[in-house]
Design a protein around this motif. Sequence first.
Motif, mmCIF file in Angstrom:
data_model
loop_
_atom_site.group_PDB
_atom_site.id
_atom_site.type_symbol
_atom_site.label_atom_id
_atom_site.label_comp_id
_atom_site.label_asym_id
_atom_site.label_seq_id
_atom_site.Cartn_x
_atom_site.Cartn_y
_atom_site.Cartn_z
ATOM 1 N N LEU A 174 0.836 -1.188 0.000
ATOM 2 C CA LEU A 174 0.000 0.000 0.000
ATOM 3 C C LEU A 174 0.869 1.236 0.000
ATOM 4 N N GLU B 19 -7.293 8.168 6.377
ATOM 5 C CA GLU B 19 -7.945 8.323 5.083
ATOM 6 C C GLU B 19 -7.439 7.202 4.179
ATOM 7 N N MET B 20 -8.377 6.432 3.639
ATOM 8 C CA MET B 20 -8.013 5.323 2.751
ATOM 9 C C MET B 20 -8.781 5.498 1.445
ATOM 10 N N ASN B 21 -8.038 5.635 0.369
ATOM 11 C CA ASN B 21 -8.630 5.859 -0.954
ATOM 12 C C ASN B 21 -9.653 6.998 -0.924
ATOM 13 N N GLY B 22 -9.300 8.067 -0.196
ATOM 14 C CA GLY B 22 -10.137 9.255 -0.159
ATOM 15 C C GLY B 22 -11.308 9.215 0.803
ATOM 16 N N ALA C 54 -6.628 -3.545 3.039
ATOM 17 C CA ALA C 54 -6.059 -2.288 2.560
ATOM 18 C C ALA C 54 -5.051 -2.513 1.441
ATOM 19 N N ALA D 14 -4.228 0.005 -1.435
ATOM 20 C CA ALA D 14 -4.849 1.286 -1.093
ATOM 21 C C ALA D 14 -3.828 2.416 -1.003
ATOM 22 N N GLU D 15 -4.351 3.624 -1.156
ATOM 23 C CA GLU D 15 -3.593 4.834 -0.857
ATOM 24 C C GLU D 15 -4.131 5.366 0.460
ATOM 25 N N MET D 16 -3.240 5.624 1.385
ATOM 26 C CA MET D 16 -3.634 5.967 2.734
ATOM 27 C C MET D 16 -2.910 7.222 3.195
ATOM 28 N N THR E 161 -11.155 14.874 5.385
ATOM 29 C CA THR E 161 -12.063 14.239 4.431
ATOM 30 C C THR E 161 -13.380 15.001 4.365
#
Length: 169
Positions: A11, A56-59, A72, A75-77, A118
Amino acid sequence: MSDIEQIPVTLTVNGKKVQRFVEPRTLLIHFLREELNITGPHIGCETSHCGACTVEMNGMSVKSCTVFAAQANGAEMTTIEGMANPDGTLSALQEGFRQMHGLQCGFCTPGMITRAHTLLKENPNPSEEEIRMGIAGNLCRCTGYQNIVKAIQYAAEQLNQPETQEAAE
Protein backbone atom coordinates in the motif's frame (compact mmCIF):
# COMPACT_ATOMS: atom_id res chain seq x y z
CA MET A 1 7.43 -17.67 15.56
CA SER A 2 3.85 -17.83 14.44
CA ASP A 3 2.51 -20.82 12.56
CA ILE A 4 -0.06 -18.64 10.84
CA GLU A 5 0.58 -18.13 7.15
CA GLN A 6 1.53 -14.59 6.20
CA ILE A 7 0.32 -12.79 3.12
CA PRO A 8 1.88 -9.93 1.16
CA VAL A 9 0.39 -6.45 1.54
CA THR A 10 1.39 -3.46 -0.57
CA LEU A 11 0.00 0.00 0.00
CA THR A 12 0.95 3.62 -0.26
CA VAL A 13 1.04 5.44 3.06
CA ASN A 14 1.60 9.20 3.14
CA GLY A 15 2.96 9.04 -0.39
CA LYS A 16 5.39 6.18 0.22
CA LYS A 17 4.86 2.69 -1.16
CA VAL A 18 5.36 -0.03 1.44
CA GLN A 19 5.26 -3.80 1.24
CA ARG A 20 5.18 -6.24 4.13
CA PHE A 21 4.02 -9.74 4.96
CA VAL A 22 1.28 -9.86 7.57
CA GLU A 23 -0.96 -12.38 9.25
CA PRO A 24 -4.46 -12.21 7.72
CA ARG A 25 -5.89 -11.23 11.13
CA THR A 26 -3.65 -8.15 11.51
CA LEU A 27 -5.71 -5.00 11.93
CA LEU A 28 -4.68 -1.95 9.93
CA ILE A 29 -4.10 0.10 13.11
CA HIS A 30 -1.60 -2.48 14.37
CA PHE A 31 0.05 -2.70 10.94
CA LEU A 32 0.50 1.07 10.84
CA ARG A 33 1.79 1.38 14.38
CA GLU A 34 3.82 -1.81 14.79
CA GLU A 35 5.05 -2.58 11.27
CA LEU A 36 5.44 0.93 9.85
CA ASN A 37 6.05 2.87 13.08
CA ILE A 38 3.33 5.35 12.15
CA THR A 39 2.03 6.21 15.60
CA GLY A 40 -0.22 9.19 14.87
CA PRO A 41 -3.38 7.10 14.61
CA HIS A 42 -4.16 6.04 18.17
CA ILE A 43 -5.59 2.84 19.55
CA GLY A 44 -8.60 3.90 21.55
CA CYS A 45 -11.55 1.60 21.94
CA GLU A 46 -10.75 -0.99 19.22
CA THR A 47 -14.49 -1.22 18.57
CA SER A 48 -14.89 1.65 16.04
CA HIS A 49 -16.70 3.92 18.51
CA CYS A 50 -14.06 6.52 19.37
CA GLY A 51 -12.43 7.42 16.04
CA ALA A 52 -8.93 7.86 17.48
CA CYS A 53 -7.64 5.48 14.79
CA THR A 54 -9.21 7.33 11.84
CA VAL A 55 -7.14 7.41 8.66
CA GLU A 56 -7.95 8.32 5.08
CA MET A 57 -8.01 5.32 2.75
CA ASN A 58 -8.63 5.86 -0.95
CA GLY A 59 -10.14 9.25 -0.16
CA MET A 60 -12.53 8.02 2.52
CA SER A 61 -12.38 8.19 6.30
CA VAL A 62 -11.98 4.76 7.83
CA LYS A 63 -11.47 3.59 11.37
CA SER A 64 -8.34 1.51 11.09
CA CYS A 65 -9.34 -0.71 14.00
CA THR A 66 -12.11 -2.15 11.81
CA VAL A 67 -10.04 -2.87 8.70
CA PHE A 68 -7.64 -5.75 8.24
CA ALA A 69 -4.29 -4.79 6.73
CA ALA A 70 -5.00 -7.32 3.97
CA GLN A 71 -8.18 -5.40 3.08
CA ALA A 72 -6.06 -2.29 2.56
CA ASN A 73 -3.86 -4.06 0.00
CA GLY A 74 -3.35 -1.70 -2.93
CA ALA A 75 -4.85 1.29 -1.09
CA GLU A 76 -3.59 4.83 -0.86
CA MET A 77 -3.63 5.97 2.73
CA THR A 78 -3.03 9.22 4.57
CA THR A 79 -2.50 9.46 8.31
CA ILE A 80 -1.95 12.56 10.43
CA GLU A 81 1.75 12.27 9.58
CA GLY A 82 0.86 13.03 5.95
CA MET A 83 -1.37 16.04 6.65
CA ALA A 84 1.27 18.78 6.76
CA ASN A 85 1.93 20.91 3.70
CA PRO A 86 4.69 19.68 1.34
CA ASP A 87 7.08 22.30 2.74
CA GLY A 88 6.52 20.94 6.26
CA THR A 89 4.35 23.79 7.50
CA LEU A 90 1.07 23.02 9.22
CA SER A 91 -1.97 22.39 7.05
CA ALA A 92 -4.96 24.71 7.39
CA LEU A 93 -6.63 22.15 9.66
CA GLN A 94 -3.58 21.70 11.87
CA GLU A 95 -3.18 25.47 12.08
CA GLY A 96 -6.89 25.78 12.87
CA PHE A 97 -6.60 23.34 15.76
CA ARG A 98 -3.62 25.34 17.03
CA GLN A 99 -5.16 28.79 16.58
CA MET A 100 -8.63 27.90 17.86
CA HIS A 101 -7.43 25.69 20.73
CA GLY A 102 -9.17 22.66 19.26
CA LEU A 103 -7.22 20.21 21.39
CA GLN A 104 -6.46 19.60 24.99
CA CYS A 105 -4.92 16.24 25.77
CA GLY A 106 -4.41 15.57 22.05
CA PHE A 107 -5.40 11.90 22.05
CA CYS A 108 -8.32 12.35 19.66
CA THR A 109 -6.64 15.05 17.58
CA PRO A 110 -4.97 12.93 14.86
CA GLY A 111 -8.21 11.09 14.09
CA MET A 112 -10.24 14.28 14.38
CA ILE A 113 -8.01 16.17 11.93
CA THR A 114 -7.93 13.24 9.53
CA ARG A 115 -11.72 12.99 9.60
CA ALA A 116 -12.09 16.76 9.22
CA HIS A 117 -9.76 16.66 6.21
CA THR A 118 -12.06 14.24 4.43
CA LEU A 119 -15.12 16.20 5.56
CA LEU A 120 -13.76 19.40 3.99
CA LYS A 121 -13.03 17.57 0.74
CA GLU A 122 -16.63 16.31 0.72
CA ASN A 123 -18.07 19.69 1.74
CA PRO A 124 -15.66 22.64 1.45
CA ASN A 125 -18.00 25.06 3.23
CA PRO A 126 -19.89 23.12 5.91
CA SER A 127 -22.27 24.71 8.39
CA GLU A 128 -21.72 24.24 12.10
CA GLU A 129 -24.39 21.52 12.10
CA GLU A 130 -22.74 19.74 9.15
CA ILE A 131 -19.38 19.84 10.92
CA ARG A 132 -20.89 18.40 14.10
CA MET A 133 -22.57 15.62 12.09
CA GLY A 134 -19.39 15.05 10.09
CA ILE A 135 -17.24 14.46 13.16
CA ALA A 136 -19.90 12.61 15.15
CA GLY A 137 -17.96 9.35 14.88
CA ASN A 138 -14.90 10.86 16.56
CA LEU A 139 -15.10 11.28 20.31
CA CYS A 140 -13.30 13.86 22.42
CA ARG A 141 -13.48 13.69 26.19
CA CYS A 142 -11.72 16.98 26.89
CA THR A 143 -12.83 19.87 24.71
CA GLY A 144 -16.61 19.85 24.50
CA TYR A 145 -16.21 20.12 20.68
CA GLN A 146 -16.84 23.87 20.45
CA ASN A 147 -13.22 24.71 19.66
CA ILE A 148 -12.90 21.69 17.37
CA VAL A 149 -15.83 23.05 15.36
CA LYS A 150 -14.20 26.50 15.33
CA ALA A 151 -10.93 24.92 14.14
CA ILE A 152 -12.69 23.21 11.22
CA GLN A 153 -14.53 26.45 10.36
CA TYR A 154 -11.17 28.27 10.45
CA ALA A 155 -9.68 25.72 8.07
CA ALA A 156 -12.65 25.94 5.71
CA GLU A 157 -12.28 29.73 5.58
CA GLN A 158 -8.55 29.44 4.89
CA LEU A 159 -9.05 26.81 2.19
CA ASN A 160 -11.83 28.83 0.51
CA GLN A 161 -9.71 31.95 0.06
CA PRO A 162 -8.97 32.56 -3.65
CA GLU A 163 -5.17 32.45 -3.27
CA THR A 164 -5.42 29.14 -1.35
CA GLN A 165 -7.65 27.64 -4.03
CA GLU A 166 -5.17 28.65 -6.76
CA ALA A 167 -2.26 27.11 -4.82
CA ALA A 168 -4.18 23.84 -4.39
CA GLU A 169 -4.82 23.50 -8.15
